[in-house]
Structures are given as C-alpha cells and as structure tokens.
Design an enzyme around this catalytic site. Structure first.
Site, PDB file in Angstrom:
ATOM      1  N   HIS A  15       9.299  -2.953  -6.641  1.00 60.21           N
ATOM      2  CA  HIS A  15       8.728  -2.548  -7.929  1.00 60.21           C
ATOM      3  C   HIS A  15       9.773  -1.868  -8.818  1.00 60.21           C
ATOM      4  O   HIS A  15       9.437  -0.959  -9.595  1.00 60.21           O
ATOM      5  CB  HIS A  15       7.536  -1.600  -7.740  1.00 60.21           C
ATOM      6  N   SER A  34       5.974  -5.296  -0.794  1.00 63.11           N
ATOM      7  CA  SER A  34       5.916  -3.907  -1.234  1.00 63.11           C
ATOM      8  C   SER A  34       6.196  -2.948  -0.074  1.00 63.11           C
ATOM      9  O   SER A  34       7.315  -2.867   0.400  1.00 63.11           O
ATOM     10  CB  SER A  34       4.563  -3.643  -1.890  1.00 63.11           C
ATOM     11  N   ALA A  35       5.197  -2.233   0.421  1.00 60.64           N
ATOM     12  CA  ALA A  35       5.415  -1.327   1.550  1.00 60.64           C
ATOM     13  C   ALA A  35       5.927  -2.074   2.774  1.00 60.64           C
ATOM     14  O   ALA A  35       6.743  -1.557   3.540  1.00 60.64           O
ATOM     15  CB  ALA A  35       4.114  -0.594   1.888  1.00 60.64           C
ATOM     16  N   GLU A  81       9.495  -6.821 -10.146  1.00 65.57           N
ATOM     17  CA  GLU A  81       8.265  -7.534  -9.833  1.00 65.57           C
ATOM     18  C   GLU A  81       8.489  -9.044  -9.956  1.00 65.57           C
ATOM     19  O   GLU A  81       9.101  -9.517 -10.921  1.00 65.57           O
ATOM     20  CB  GLU A  81       7.138  -7.105 -10.775  1.00 65.57           C
ATOM     21  N   GLY A 128       0.854  -1.178   0.000  1.00 64.44           N
ATOM     22  CA  GLY A 128       0.000   0.000   0.000  1.00 64.44           C
ATOM     23  C   GLY A 128       0.888   1.224   0.000  1.00 64.44           C
ATOM     24  O   GLY A 128       1.902   1.276  -0.700  1.00 64.44           O
TER      25      GLY A 128
END
Length: 239
Positions: A160, A123-124, A196, A90
């Site tokens: 990413h 991710s985050a 990714e 997020g």
C-alpha cells in the site's frame, strides 16, 4: 524452490475483491499445478469464517478449492499437507501473533522454502513473507513475541505504498519518511514499496516486479529509485 506471488493489496479502486489480480493469480496457480488452496484468514479482525468464505466464493469461480486454516482441527498438519498457502490481508500484528501462538511460522517456512509449495500473499500476507513486519502500515493492536516474519525473502516490503502529492500542504510524516526512519538504524535490509495494484513474483532466485504501477525501492545509504513493472530485482534475494 521458492514460488511466491506477493500482492500489495486484494482490491483496487473500481475493482472487486481480487479482481484486478485474477490473471496473475490464475497463471501462478495453474503454472504450479495448484488445485487446492489452504487459506490463512488470521489477519482479519472481524470474522475468520466470513473471510474464508469470501475467498472461497471468489476462487471457486476460478476453479480452485479452498480450505480455511480456521476450519481444520490440526492447523500444523494442514500446513504439512497443503498444496498451496494463501495468507490474506488485515492487521499484520494480529496475523503474526496468531501464527506465533499456533507455532505455525516454522512449518509454513519449511513448506515454502524446502518443499517448494507455492505461496500467495496479499497486504499483511505479503508483509509476513519478508524479513520482518517492521515496515507494515498497520497499528500494533496486539503484542507479538517479536517482529520476525517468515523470511521467504531477505528484505522488507511496504504494501500500500503511497506517494505524497507534490502540491500537498500536509506537513506531517509521509510513507517515505517512515521508511527512511527504519533505515536510520544500522544494518537494516532494503524495503520495497509496492503501490496498489503492484506485486512481486519470485521464482527460485529470480524476482520480478509486475502489475499496474512501478514499485519504489529503498536501500540503506543509497538514493531511492523507481522500479518499473517488469524489472528484475533478483539481486535483492542475495542480501
């Protein structure tokens, strides 16, 4: 004591939520005796309940129970009792701000580094596992006290990570440009660019790249290098 699985993302093209990483996550959980997962949905900007439900729906199919940190009355006690901690993706700034406001950073850090509780980040959640969130791609939609993260590893990660197409006519900033700007300032740690479908697996003092693609490693004052899947990056843990 560290047991970390740090994913660049939760979803890749042509694959469902966490689908591409199912084999890695399942092996990571089962090898570490995980049956129950404490999920931290704080990076989500829309619905904490919806995000927790999405993760529960997927991991339950794999045989794991999920409790959202948003569902407990005492988050610090929940962290203290967690069998495994999963922090999802997020907005990294929102994630850090919420953890700072809940005084949760140090309890989480202690559980991972001192108690050996497995940590899954995406991710985050991967940004948060590093030295700071300075190399996130996210916009600072909220103001944090500072940018210091959990420091489960002593370097930064750029989830990413995207390469610039060699025939592109785009003349603006690239991901590599921004990371080099970070390294233009003195005493900055290495940055690992995770494309990714790529992840970093840390077991104690051993760090290994895994997944579909190579990673890209930026070390201040040195040439940028490609790091193939399967490569040993344990030297980064000695920064």
């Amino acid at each position: 004591m560290r047991k970390l699985l740090l994913l660049s993302c939760s979803t890749i093209h042509g694959s469902g939520f966490l689908e591409y990483a199912r084999e890695y996550i399942y092996e990571f959980f089962t090898k570490n005796g995980v049956k129950e997962v404490l999920f931290v949905p704080y990076a989500n900007v829309e619905s904490l309940e919806g995000y927790t439900g999405k993760v529960r729906s997927e991991l339950t199919k794999w045989g794991f129970q999920v409790t959202g940190l948003n569902e407990v009355s005492n988050p610090i006690e929940a962290v203290g009792a967690a069998q495994c901690i999963f922090i999802g993706g997020g907005n990294t700034f929102l994630l850090l701000k919420r953890l700072q406001e809940g005084n949760l950073l140090e309890p989480i850090r202690k559980r991972i580094l001192q108690d050996g509780v497995p940590y899954l980040g995406s991710s985050a959640g991967t940004n948060l596992a590093t030295a700071s969130i300075n190399t996130t791609n996210d916009m600072p939609i909220v103001h944090c006290e500072n940018f210091e993260a959990l420091s489960l590893v002593p370097f930064n990660i750029n989830p990413h990570y995207i390469d610039s197409p060699p025939d592109s006519k785009h003349m603006g900033e690239t991901r590599e440009t921004r990371i080099n700007e970070f390294h233009a300032l003195p005493d900055r740690p290495p940055v690992l660019g995770l494309r990714e479908g790529t992840f970093l697996h840390v077991r104690g003092d051993v760090a290994t790249i895994g997944g579909i693609y190579p990673a890209r490693l930026f070390i201040q004052g040195k040439e940028t290098t490609e790091v193939p899947s399967g490569s040993d990056l344990s030297f980064l843990l000695k920064q």
